[in-house]
Motif scaffolding. Structure first.
Motif, PDB file in Angstrom:
ATOM      1  N   ASP A  52     -14.817   3.433 -35.029  1.00 48.87           N
ATOM      2  CA  ASP A  52     -14.016   2.928 -36.316  1.00 48.87           C
ATOM      3  C   ASP A  52     -15.542   3.578 -37.377  1.00 48.87           C
ATOM      4  N   TRP A  53     -16.646   4.567 -37.290  1.00 47.60           N
ATOM      5  CA  TRP A  53     -17.386   4.973 -37.465  1.00 47.60           C
ATOM      6  C   TRP A  53     -16.908   6.276 -38.180  1.00 47.60           C
ATOM      7  N   ASP A  55     -14.321   5.677 -40.531  1.00 43.71           N
ATOM      8  CA  ASP A  55     -14.930   5.464 -42.165  1.00 43.71           C
ATOM      9  C   ASP A  55     -15.241   6.024 -42.650  1.00 43.71           C
ATOM     10  N   HIS A  56     -16.073   7.495 -41.359  1.00 46.69           N
ATOM     11  CA  HIS A  56     -16.226   8.633 -42.142  1.00 46.69           C
ATOM     12  C   HIS A  56     -15.837   9.890 -42.335  1.00 46.69           C
TER      13      HIS A  56
END
Length: 142
Positions: free
Chosen positions: A119-120, A123-124
């Motif tokens: 997920d990180w 997101d980035h």
């Protein structure tokens, strides 16, 4: 500038984690954190754990899903995961013998952490790709 050895990087990170020398935890927790970070950050552990997220699997099925893992490395990874209680190994008294591996509740918690990392990254992702592109163009020196 010479690259920092992997063990040194892991020790530095572990020192800041719960149980590290820079955190208010005991040395036993520090050692465990450092050992687990080394295991989880290796090339195969999370891929093996992810391969078990569909349920119990035999060795050959895991090896087919985890592309590129050798028999020796898969055996070593599975032993480490069994030792740490993240998976179970069940041997059935059949001819031919059958062995299955399955995630434990602790292994499922590790999957949750892995999903958090994915997920990180999602997101980035754009920021990371832009940073890499800048670096690769030579506009940012180390």
């Amino acid at each position: 500038m010479a690259p920092i050895p992997r063990d040194t990087r892991l020790e530095s990170l572990a020192a800041r984690m719960p149980g590290g020398s820079d955190a208010p935890c005991d040395s036993e927790t520090h050692e465990l954190t450092r050992d687990l970070m080394g295991q989880v950050a290796d090339r195969w552990t999370l891929l093996v754990v992810a391969s078990l997220s569909d349920g119990p699997q035999r060795f050959s099925a895991i090896q087919a899903v985890v592309a590129g893992v050798s028999h020796r490395m898969l055996s070593k990874t599975l032993r480490g995961l069994v030792r740490d209680g993240m998976i179970t190994r069940t041997a059935y008294a059949e001819v031919p013998p059958r062995v299955e591996y399955e995630l434990t509740p602790l292994g499922w918690k590790l999957m949750d952490l892995a999903h958090g990392f994915v997920d990180w990254a999602q997101d980035h992702g754009q920021q990371l790709r832009e940073s890499r592109a800048r670096f690769d163009r030579g506009s940012e020196a180390v």
